[in-house]
Design a protein around this motif. Structure first.
Motif, PDB file in Angstrom:
ATOM      1  N   ASN A  32     147.453  39.234  -4.659  1.00  0.00           N
ATOM      2  CA  ASN A  32     146.424  39.317  -3.619  1.00  0.00           C
ATOM      3  C   ASN A  32     146.429  38.050  -2.779  1.00  0.00           C
ATOM      4  N   ILE A  33     146.028  38.178  -1.529  1.00  0.00           N
ATOM      5  CA  ILE A  33     145.903  37.041  -0.628  1.00  0.00           C
ATOM      6  C   ILE A  33     144.422  36.808  -0.366  1.00  0.00           C
ATOM      7  N   PHE A  34     143.975  35.574  -0.601  1.00  0.00           N
ATOM      8  CA  PHE A  34     142.576  35.205  -0.414  1.00  0.00           C
ATOM      9  C   PHE A  34     142.460  34.184   0.711  1.00  0.00           C
ATOM     10  N   PRO A  35     141.785  34.550   1.807  1.00  0.00           N
ATOM     11  CA  PRO A  35     141.555  33.556   2.861  1.00  0.00           C
ATOM     12  C   PRO A  35     140.451  32.592   2.440  1.00  0.00           C
ATOM     13  N   VAL A  36     140.647  31.313   2.700  1.00  0.00           N
ATOM     14  CA  VAL A  36     139.657  30.287   2.361  1.00  0.00           C
ATOM     15  C   VAL A  36     139.375  29.485   3.626  1.00  0.00           C
ATOM     16  N   ASN A  37     138.120  29.522   4.077  1.00  0.00           N
ATOM     17  CA  ASN A  37     137.702  28.796   5.268  1.00  0.00           C
ATOM     18  C   ASN A  37     136.861  27.600   4.821  1.00  0.00           C
ATOM     19  N   THR A  38     137.359  26.397   5.048  1.00  0.00           N
ATOM     20  CA  THR A  38     136.675  25.176   4.651  1.00  0.00           C
ATOM     21  C   THR A  38     135.968  24.586   5.866  1.00  0.00           C
ATOM     22  N   VAL A  39     134.641  24.503   5.790  1.00  0.00           N
ATOM     23  CA  VAL A  39     133.850  23.983   6.907  1.00  0.00           C
ATOM     24  C   VAL A  39     132.764  23.045   6.379  1.00  0.00           C
ATOM     25  N   GLU A  40     132.258  22.206   7.274  1.00  0.00           N
ATOM     26  CA  GLU A  40     131.123  21.347   6.942  1.00  0.00           C
ATOM     27  C   GLU A  40     129.869  22.205   6.779  1.00  0.00           C
ATOM     28  N   LEU A  41     128.905  21.722   6.023  1.00  0.00           N
ATOM     29  CA  LEU A  41     127.682  22.468   5.751  1.00  0.00           C
ATOM     30  C   LEU A  41     126.969  22.862   7.041  1.00  0.00           C
ATOM     31  N   GLU A  42     126.806  21.934   7.971  1.00  0.00           N
ATOM     32  CA  GLU A  42     126.080  22.247   9.208  1.00  0.00           C
ATOM     33  C   GLU A  42     126.790  23.327  10.020  1.00  0.00           C
ATOM     34  N   THR A  43     128.101  23.289  10.051  1.00  0.00           N
ATOM     35  CA  THR A  43     128.877  24.309  10.767  1.00  0.00           C
ATOM     36  C   THR A  43     128.705  25.659  10.102  1.00  0.00           C
ATOM     37  N   TYR A  44     128.742  25.669   8.775  1.00  0.00           N
ATOM     38  CA  TYR A  44     128.527  26.904   8.023  1.00  0.00           C
ATOM     39  C   TYR A  44     127.157  27.487   8.345  1.00  0.00           C
ATOM     40  N   LEU A  45     126.129  26.653   8.339  1.00  0.00           N
ATOM     41  CA  LEU A  45     124.766  27.130   8.585  1.00  0.00           C
ATOM     42  C   LEU A  45     124.611  27.699   9.986  1.00  0.00           C
ATOM     43  N   LYS A  46     125.216  27.060  10.970  1.00  0.00           N
ATOM     44  CA  LYS A  46     125.160  27.590  12.339  1.00  0.00           C
ATOM     45  C   LYS A  46     125.728  29.001  12.386  1.00  0.00           C
ATOM     46  N   GLY A  47     126.814  29.215  11.693  1.00  0.00           N
ATOM     47  CA  GLY A  47     127.441  30.530  11.688  1.00  0.00           C
ATOM     48  C   GLY A  47     126.666  31.564  10.907  1.00  0.00           C
ATOM     49  N   MET A  54     120.662  36.758  11.832  1.00  0.00           N
ATOM     50  CA  MET A  54     119.488  37.004  12.680  1.00  0.00           C
ATOM     51  C   MET A  54     119.887  36.851  14.149  1.00  0.00           C
ATOM     52  N   SER A  55     119.294  37.666  14.978  1.00  0.00           N
ATOM     53  CA  SER A  55     119.524  37.584  16.417  1.00  0.00           C
ATOM     54  C   SER A  55     118.781  36.384  16.999  1.00  0.00           C
ATOM     55  N   ASN A  56     119.348  35.791  18.048  1.00  0.00           N
ATOM     56  CA  ASN A  56     118.654  34.676  18.686  1.00  0.00           C
ATOM     57  C   ASN A  56     117.413  35.138  19.450  1.00  0.00           C
ATOM     58  N   SER A  57     117.160  36.451  19.466  1.00  0.00           N
ATOM     59  CA  SER A  57     115.937  36.966  20.093  1.00  0.00           C
ATOM     60  C   SER A  57     114.742  36.899  19.136  1.00  0.00           C
ATOM     61  N   PHE A  58     114.985  36.573  17.870  1.00  0.00           N
ATOM     62  CA  PHE A  58     113.888  36.412  16.917  1.00  0.00           C
ATOM     63  C   PHE A  58     113.080  35.171  17.292  1.00  0.00           C
ATOM     64  N   PRO A  59     111.816  35.123  16.900  1.00  0.00           N
ATOM     65  CA  PRO A  59     111.011  33.928  17.156  1.00  0.00           C
ATOM     66  C   PRO A  59     111.646  32.689  16.526  1.00  0.00           C
ATOM     67  N   ILE A  60     111.521  31.561  17.192  1.00  0.00           N
ATOM     68  CA  ILE A  60     112.154  30.323  16.734  1.00  0.00           C
ATOM     69  C   ILE A  60     111.729  29.948  15.319  1.00  0.00           C
ATOM     70  N   GLU A  61     110.489  30.194  14.963  1.00  0.00           N
ATOM     71  CA  GLU A  61     110.026  29.851  13.615  1.00  0.00           C
ATOM     72  C   GLU A  61     110.716  30.708  12.549  1.00  0.00           C
ATOM     73  N   ALA A  62     111.027  31.949  12.880  1.00  0.00           N
ATOM     74  CA  ALA A  62     111.764  32.813  11.951  1.00  0.00           C
ATOM     75  C   ALA A  62     113.188  32.292  11.774  1.00  0.00           C
ATOM     76  N   LEU A  63     113.806  31.841  12.865  1.00  0.00           N
ATOM     77  CA  LEU A  63     115.153  31.282  12.787  1.00  0.00           C
ATOM     78  C   LEU A  63     115.159  29.994  11.958  1.00  0.00           C
TER      79      LEU A  63
END
Length: 71
Positions: free
Chosen positions: A16-31, A37-46
């Motif tokens: 099997n082939i397993f893709p591994v994406n290594t990112v910084e925590l903040e970059t992961y959280l942004k994604g 959640m959609s950016n149309s949600f209220p800011i407090e929900a985001l």
């Protein structure tokens, strides 16, 4: 097509082939927050989603063997 941030590597195990994406925590959280959640949600929900995602990530670091998280 998708753009991926960070370092993309591929591991081969048991035919099997397993893709591994290594990112910084903040970059992961942004994604992950933008995907869950959609950016149309209220800011407090985001903000609440970002806090939840950060806590989930930090609690589960290393829980998948040599990988921090998995899908």
């Amino acid at each position: 097509s998708y753009d991926y941030y960070g370092l993309m590597t591929f591991k081969v195990s048991g035919g099997n082939i397993f893709p591994v994406n290594t990112v910084e925590l903040e970059t992961y959280l942004k994604g992950v927050v933008a995907f869950e959640m959609s950016n149309s949600f209220p800011i407090e929900a985001l903000k609440a989603q970002a806090v939840s995602a950060r806590n989930y990530t930090l609690v589960n670091l290393g829980s998948h063997g040599s990988y921090d998280l998995c899908d």
